[in-house]
Design an enzyme around this catalytic site. Sequence first.
Site, PDB file in Angstrom:
ATOM      1  N   GLU A   1       0.840  -1.193   0.000  1.00  0.00           N
ATOM      2  CA  GLU A   1       0.000   0.000   0.000  1.00  0.00           C
ATOM      3  C   GLU A   1       0.881   1.250   0.000  1.00  0.00           C
ATOM      4  O   GLU A   1       1.885   1.267   0.712  1.00  0.00           O
ATOM      5  CB  GLU A   1      -0.924   0.046   1.228  1.00  0.00           C
TER       6      GLU A   1
ATOM      7  N   GLY B   1       3.359   2.140  10.782  1.00  0.00           N
ATOM      8  CA  GLY B   1       3.211   1.488  12.081  1.00  0.00           C
ATOM      9  C   GLY B   1       2.819   0.030  11.887  1.00  0.00           C
ATOM     10  O   GLY B   1       3.346  -0.869  12.533  1.00  0.00           O
ATOM     11  N   ALA B   2       1.879  -0.172  10.965  1.00  0.00           N
ATOM     12  CA  ALA B   2       1.401  -1.520  10.681  1.00  0.00           C
ATOM     13  C   ALA B   2       0.658  -1.497   9.360  1.00  0.00           C
ATOM     14  O   ALA B   2       0.293  -0.440   8.868  1.00  0.00           O
ATOM     15  CB  ALA B   2       0.454  -1.988  11.783  1.00  0.00           C
ATOM     16  N   MET B   3       0.441  -2.679   8.792  1.00  0.00           N
ATOM     17  CA  MET B   3      -0.242  -2.780   7.501  1.00  0.00           C
ATOM     18  C   MET B   3      -1.221  -3.939   7.510  1.00  0.00           C
ATOM     19  O   MET B   3      -0.858  -5.063   7.867  1.00  0.00           O
ATOM     20  CB  MET B   3       0.801  -2.944   6.391  1.00  0.00           C
ATOM     21  N   GLU B   4      -2.446  -3.640   7.089  1.00  0.00           N
ATOM     22  CA  GLU B   4      -3.571  -4.566   7.242  1.00  0.00           C
ATOM     23  C   GLU B   4      -3.672  -5.661   6.194  1.00  0.00           C
ATOM     24  O   GLU B   4      -4.767  -6.172   5.960  1.00  0.00           O
ATOM     25  CB  GLU B   4      -4.860  -3.751   7.219  1.00  0.00           C
TER      26      GLU B   4
ATOM     27  N   HIS C   1      -7.044  -1.417  15.061  1.00  0.00           N
ATOM     28  CA  HIS C   1      -7.150  -0.661  13.804  1.00  0.00           C
ATOM     29  C   HIS C   1      -6.956  -1.586  12.594  1.00  0.00           C
ATOM     30  O   HIS C   1      -7.772  -1.595  11.667  1.00  0.00           O
ATOM     31  CB  HIS C   1      -6.110   0.462  13.821  1.00  0.00           C
ATOM     32  N   GLU C   2      -5.905  -2.373  12.626  1.00  0.00           N
ATOM     33  CA  GLU C   2      -5.615  -3.225  11.460  1.00  0.00           C
ATOM     34  C   GLU C   2      -6.676  -4.303  11.285  1.00  0.00           C
ATOM     35  O   GLU C   2      -7.026  -4.666  10.163  1.00  0.00           O
ATOM     36  CB  GLU C   2      -4.220  -3.851  11.561  1.00  0.00           C
TER      37      GLU C   2
ATOM     38  N   HIS D   1      -9.717  -3.063   9.513  1.00  0.00           N
ATOM     39  CA  HIS D   1      -9.552  -3.032   8.054  1.00  0.00           C
ATOM     40  C   HIS D   1      -9.924  -4.358   7.391  1.00  0.00           C
ATOM     41  O   HIS D   1     -10.224  -4.382   6.205  1.00  0.00           O
ATOM     42  CB  HIS D   1      -8.091  -2.760   7.697  1.00  0.00           C
TER      43      HIS D   1
HETATM   44  N1  BES Z   1      -2.987   1.160   5.935  1.00  0.00           N
HETATM   45  C1  BES Z   1      -2.144   1.696   6.942  1.00  0.00           C
HETATM   46  C2  BES Z   1      -0.672   1.513   6.684  1.00  0.00           C
HETATM   47  C3  BES Z   1      -0.090   2.467   5.671  1.00  0.00           C
HETATM   48  C4  BES Z   1       0.215   3.760   6.029  1.00  0.00           C
HETATM   49  C5  BES Z   1       0.197   2.060   4.389  1.00  0.00           C
HETATM   50  C6  BES Z   1       0.768   4.622   5.116  1.00  0.00           C
HETATM   51  C7  BES Z   1       0.730   2.915   3.465  1.00  0.00           C
HETATM   52  C8  BES Z   1       1.032   4.210   3.829  1.00  0.00           C
HETATM   53  C9  BES Z   1      -2.469   1.070   8.291  1.00  0.00           C
HETATM   54  O1  BES Z   1      -3.743   0.566   8.414  1.00  0.00           O
HETATM   55  C10 BES Z   1      -2.351   2.150   9.315  1.00  0.00           C
HETATM   56  O2  BES Z   1      -3.136   3.035   9.273  1.00  0.00           O
HETATM   57  N2  BES Z   1      -1.376   2.088  10.211  1.00  0.00           N
HETATM   58  C11 BES Z   1      -1.154   3.118  11.181  1.00  0.00           C
HETATM   59  C12 BES Z   1      -1.468   2.676  12.567  1.00  0.00           C
HETATM   60  C13 BES Z   1      -2.835   3.077  13.026  1.00  0.00           C
HETATM   61  C14 BES Z   1      -3.100   2.612  14.440  1.00  0.00           C
HETATM   62  C15 BES Z   1      -3.131   4.539  12.922  1.00  0.00           C
HETATM   63  C16 BES Z   1       0.316   3.497  11.118  1.00  0.00           C
HETATM   64  O3  BES Z   1       1.036   2.881  10.348  1.00  0.00           O
HETATM   65  O4  BES Z   1       0.704   4.426  11.791  1.00  0.00           O
HETATM   66 ZN    ZN Z   2      -5.211   1.986   8.619  1.00  0.00          ZN
END
Ligand code: BES
Ligand code: ZN
Length: 918
Positions: A170, A304-307, A340-341, A344
């Site tokens: 993503e 931070g993380a990816m779903e 959060h993940e 998704h």
């Molecule tokens: N889909 C995002 C990860 C992402 C962020 C992919 C930017 C590509 C570009 C994931 O679901 C997400 O939002 N992660 C957050 C953590 C959340 C608890 C706010 C993050 O990575 O900070």
């Molecule tokens: Zn997210």
Amino acid sequence: MATRVAAAAGLAVITSYLIAARLRKNSKAVKLTTAFQGKIRLPTSVTPSRYDLELTPKLDICKFDGKMTVSLRIVEDTKYIVLNAADLTITDKSVWLRSNTSRQMFWPKSVELHPEDEILVLAFEENLSLGEAVLSMEFQGTLNDQMRGFYRSSYKINGETRNMAVTQFEPADARRCFPCWDEPSFKATFKMTLHVPVDRVALSNMPIAEETRSSPKMKTIKFEESPRMSTYLVAIVVGELEYIEGHTPDGRSVRVYTEVGKTHQGKFALDVALRTLPFYAKYFGTEYPLPKLDMVAIPDFAAGAMENYGLVTYREAALLFDEKVSAAANKQRVAVVVAHELAHQWFGNLVTMEWWTHLWLNEGFATWVSYLAIDHLFPEWQIWTQFVEQTVDAFRLDGLVESHPIEVEVGHVREIDEIFDAISYKKGAAIIRMLQTYLGADTFQRGLVSYIKRYEYKNARTEDLWSVLSEESGAPVKELMDSWTKQQGYPVVSVQLKSEALVIEQSQYLFSGHGGDGEWVVPVTYCVGAYKNKMSELVRLKTSVLSTHKLIHDKQANSDSDMTSQDSSPDLSKDWIKLNVGQTGFYRVKYDDELALRLRSAISAGSLEATDRFGVLDDTYALCIARKQPLSVLLSLMEVYRSETDYTVLMCMTNVSYRILKVVGDAIPSAAKDLKHFVSNLLLPSAERLGWEARPDEGHLDSMLRGELLSALVFFGHEDTINEAKRRFEAFLKDRESPLLPADTRKVAYTAVMQSVKSSDKTGYESLLKIYRETDVSQERTRVLSTLGASCDPAIVSEALDFLLSPEVRNQDAIWVLAGISGEGRDAAWSWLKENWKTVWNRFGESVLITRFISSIVSLFSSDDKADEIKDFFNANSAPGIDRTVGQSIERVRITSEWVKYVQKEEGIVEKIKQLGG
Ligand code: BES
Ligand code: ZN
């Protein structure tokens, strides 16, 4: 001949691309295929339905081989197939297409990669047969070190450094792993096969269907076919990993994978996941869609993380929790990220946004829903009170001229990265909360259930959600919400008491204090004198009068029949009146002097709930920055929070204090000391109540609050706290298990130590590096990093920043050092950034992390001269993907500069601060 795609930065590669382009100019095919260049979206004449992928990552040489066979539908007459590919080498001769309808084979006459557009164009001699077909090709790529696409992450095992292969697709990097229709609306099924060394674990979205040994050293793992999904959710992890496992009530396997020897740190996240999945299944009215869920801690991770569907990846600090080393704040972070993940998996993965313009549907919703899950799992965390911090973060960005609407046009793919920001996440979540409050929780949930059912395995746009919610509620959802998603910014609602009527007026709030002509449909709520006297009303006009008579009448009717409530009849002439009850609306409120005074008394009397105490303080603060109110009003207001005990409200106090101190420090340096004294005294009672060590039965919020308050006291120069912090640090240095410095207070001690490090005596700095080097817990490493920049000595600040570029710090962690730089270190940090810009750009330019280098350092300044200088620098060093951030950061500098000038002119402010601090 193999065609090469250029990596944007590599000069040699770019040159070879230019030569290739010049050569191509002479061929006829080029003229036709240029029709596909410079387009934002792929043509839809050919759409994929099923990918069969085979990948062989070569971990030692950081390359991979791939083969793809994809089933297609050719729906329009065309000679071309256009799909995405980047940084891949396609074996031209391997490409073929077979029509299922005509049984005819087609070989392309040209296979062209266009690096600028990240597309692959296959041109055939004749029109392809309409109907179903199969396309196949082989390709090679690099396991890059940019934390996106198919990349390498490193870990140590028995002292030896090894690579794992990981994906992060993503928003648009699946194309760096295999050629594909890399847009969220091209959903297809995926059948993955991996060839890996026998001693490695290989994971993908689906469970393993079959595992065979292909040679003494290699095995072949075939995974089950996935449901219809978008390319950005495909994932692969190959490495040496261990796991712990649990099962949901309906028997699905949930695992947490970690580096060897760290599985005990995964227990908390596993528990959260096991309890969250059934919660969402019930809330969304749909089972978790896949047979298994794996969650993996990756040592190098940009976000931070990816779903990823069924294979969620995390940076270690967002998944792992160590009972001894991690703090309460770390625990909450892990729970929130997991929730959060997992949200998704329904909102995003099962139902996906049609295009990135609707990214907020994914991120805003996951953010909002994660609070719902956390509140269910940990009611004592009062997470909905903490939610106001999301709203405020969104206000902070959306009060800038350089903000953007929630629904935003996306041009170049690089622009997608920049919208993963507080607007999509936090404003998105905040306006959902506003809508939920307006429609009612049950109606809203029923709407979501229908929405998921209607769009499962498909894509949706913002307006699709609105129509489902309108059907469910009968309310004018689209009219209301369009005003919040299609225009940037938010209103400030001014309220005045005029001859027994509440007159309200809306205008756009901007930090800069002027301009902005936005108009919103505002679901205004208010209470008069008590929470049970609550009203709500949709306000569409610039100026209107609230229908308070309804409240008074209803009330009188009620009190006739119910004698007991007679005495609390709302009375506009003397009762407190709070708008935006519970801070569930995305607007600020400005009260007239009389109403503001009544609210102050209500706060002193303990009549307001925490969210509303928060709101009154934060709105007053915001009006001060915008120069709509003098600083003295804010300082007087802060005094009524003297006996505040709520975590979230106290966090607001400390944040407001940090910002005021910064401005006063620049505006009237001589008053800084008194101001520090004033705020320390306000925070001291709560800090003393909590002490340095946890009571055996204390709550989560107290554990989090302790560290924050003590840190604030250290920052505001409170001598006793600083000395105590240093004393406890010494004990900790001698014994890492010392009860004198539990995890929740460690950062306080590190900051106190680091603040006083000077070039002449670097012992404290070296002790911190020692702690950094010896720990294997990521949260401890980031804790140290986030304090290294706190020294007042410019030479030490530069040294800390140099350390961030050293091989000892993973790229993913570098941003922590930036976060710790204080006002005193800003000049050193800015000089450092200018000197090291090329290195920083080369190392971080490809990822979202680059924007942090700009925002963290630039936003510390507060003068117009500096703003000009910074602007010139980035004009001379402009680059794709940072424009928005540069613009926003410079605007912040100018805003602070205006505020500084305003405070300098404020009459009596020096005396006021002196009196408060004395
Ligand atoms: N889909 C995002 C990860 C992402 C962020 C992919 C930017 C590509 C570009 C994931 O679901 C997400 O939002 N992660 C957050 C953590 C959340 C608890 C706010 C993050 O990575 O900070
Ligand atoms: Zn997210």
